[in-house]
Write a protein that holds these residues in place. Structure first.
Motif, short mmCIF file in Angstrom:
data_model
loop_
_atom_site.label_atom_id
_atom_site.label_comp_id
_atom_site.label_asym_id
_atom_site.label_seq_id
_atom_site.Cartn_x
_atom_site.Cartn_y
_atom_site.Cartn_z
N CYS A 1 -20.16 23.01 13.66
CA CYS A 1 -20.08 24.42 13.29
C CYS A 1 -20.58 25.26 14.47
N ILE A 2 -20.23 26.52 14.46
CA ILE A 2 -20.64 27.42 15.54
C ILE A 2 -22.09 27.85 15.28
N PRO A 3 -23.03 27.47 16.16
CA PRO A 3 -24.43 27.86 15.93
C PRO A 3 -24.65 29.36 16.12
N MET A 4 -25.70 29.85 15.51
CA MET A 4 -26.02 31.28 15.56
C MET A 4 -26.12 31.81 16.99
N GLN A 5 -26.71 31.03 17.89
CA GLN A 5 -26.85 31.54 19.25
C GLN A 5 -25.49 31.77 19.90
N VAL A 6 -24.49 30.96 19.56
CA VAL A 6 -23.14 31.19 20.09
C VAL A 6 -22.49 32.35 19.36
N ARG A 7 -22.72 32.47 18.05
CA ARG A 7 -22.18 33.60 17.31
C ARG A 7 -22.69 34.93 17.89
N MET A 8 -23.95 34.94 18.29
CA MET A 8 -24.52 36.15 18.88
C MET A 8 -23.82 36.45 20.21
N LYS A 9 -23.53 35.43 20.99
CA LYS A 9 -22.82 35.62 22.26
C LYS A 9 -21.41 36.11 22.01
N GLY B 1 -17.49 40.17 22.57
CA GLY B 1 -16.33 40.72 21.90
C GLY B 1 -15.18 39.76 21.68
N VAL B 2 -15.50 38.52 21.32
CA VAL B 2 -14.45 37.52 21.05
C VAL B 2 -14.62 37.00 19.62
N LYS B 3 -13.51 37.01 18.86
CA LYS B 3 -13.52 36.47 17.50
C LYS B 3 -13.04 35.02 17.59
N LEU B 4 -14.00 34.12 17.65
CA LEU B 4 -13.69 32.69 17.74
C LEU B 4 -13.64 32.11 16.34
N LYS B 5 -12.54 31.46 16.03
CA LYS B 5 -12.39 30.83 14.72
C LYS B 5 -12.94 29.41 14.78
N LEU B 6 -13.36 28.92 13.62
CA LEU B 6 -13.90 27.56 13.56
C LEU B 6 -12.86 26.54 14.02
N ASN B 7 -11.58 26.78 13.70
CA ASN B 7 -10.57 25.81 14.15
C ASN B 7 -10.43 25.82 15.68
N HIS B 8 -10.69 26.95 16.33
CA HIS B 8 -10.74 26.97 17.80
C HIS B 8 -11.90 26.10 18.27
N TRP B 9 -13.08 26.39 17.72
CA TRP B 9 -14.31 25.69 18.09
C TRP B 9 -14.14 24.18 17.96
N ASN B 10 -13.51 23.76 16.87
CA ASN B 10 -13.34 22.33 16.62
C ASN B 10 -12.34 21.66 17.54
N GLN B 11 -11.56 22.43 18.26
CA GLN B 11 -10.64 21.85 19.24
C GLN B 11 -11.33 21.62 20.59
N PHE B 12 -12.46 22.27 20.80
CA PHE B 12 -13.20 22.10 22.05
C PHE B 12 -13.87 20.73 22.08
N THR B 13 -14.05 20.20 23.29
CA THR B 13 -14.81 18.96 23.43
C THR B 13 -16.29 19.26 23.20
N LEU B 14 -17.07 18.23 22.96
CA LEU B 14 -18.51 18.42 22.80
C LEU B 14 -19.10 19.05 24.06
N LEU C 1 -13.03 41.32 19.41
CA LEU C 1 -13.92 41.97 18.44
C LEU C 1 -14.43 43.25 19.08
N PRO C 2 -14.58 44.31 18.31
CA PRO C 2 -15.23 45.49 18.88
C PRO C 2 -16.68 45.16 19.22
N ILE C 3 -17.13 45.61 20.36
CA ILE C 3 -18.51 45.36 20.78
C ILE C 3 -19.37 46.53 20.35
N GLU C 4 -20.37 46.23 19.56
CA GLU C 4 -21.29 47.25 19.05
C GLU C 4 -22.17 47.72 20.21
N PRO C 5 -22.13 49.02 20.55
CA PRO C 5 -22.95 49.49 21.68
C PRO C 5 -24.46 49.40 21.42
N HIS C 6 -24.87 49.53 20.16
CA HIS C 6 -26.28 49.45 19.79
C HIS C 6 -26.41 48.51 18.60
#
Length: 150
Positions: free
Chosen positions: A17-25, A30-43, A82-87
């Motif tokens: 699963c996508i860990p919180m620290q990556v979700r924050m990045k 400003g990238v909406k990464l789907k879990l199916n994208h993540w799961n296609q990446f190598t470890l 994804l829109p990037i929140e300025p604050h």
């Protein structure tokens, strides 16, 4: 140095699963990464996304480009923007977002501004994500306990 939360312990070793620290990045660049994208990446690619810095303007752009290149390489098309929140709310230690207060109240918990201010931006980010109605938020209570808010 990467930091995983205890409530993520069931999946961090395999990074399934996508860990919180990556979700924050992702929110930062400003990238909406789907879990199916993540799961296609190598470890190794997932680990690189965990370890890569994403704080300064140059780091954010490098992270975004690296991530989009990975998505294109594995899927043939880029991830949505994804829109990037300025604050972003996780950087504001002076106000507890209403959705967090509402979710906490469902558990008969109250989070004070003083408690909110003691949390790290990553902890505040995690609570914001875990309190959203669209998120599977069974980890909200474990996060509150881990962050010593109850």
């Amino acid at each position: 140095m990467s930091h995983f939360f205890q409530f993520e312990a069931d999946f961090v070793e395999s990074l399934r699963c996508i860990p919180m620290q990556v979700r924050m990045k992702l929110d930062t660049c400003g990238v909406k990464l789907k879990l199916n994208h993540w799961n296609q990446f190598t470890l190794q690619e997932r680990e690189a996304l965990v370890e890569m810095p994403c704080t300064t303007a140059d780091e954010i752009e490098t992270y975004r480009q690296y991530l989009q290149n990975l998505v294109i390489e594995h899927t043939g098309s880029p991830a949505s923007a994804l829109p990037i929140e300025p604050h972003p709310a996780w950087l504001d230690a002076t106000a507890v977002p209403a959705n967090i207060q509402e979710k906490a109240q469902e558990l008969t918990v109250s989070i004070t501004v003083q408690q909110w201010a003691t949390l790290s931006p990553a902890q505040r980010f995690a609570l914001i994500k875990l309190s959203r109605p669209s998120h599977e938020n069974h980890n909200f209570l474990p996060a509150l306990k881990e962050f010593e808010l109850i």
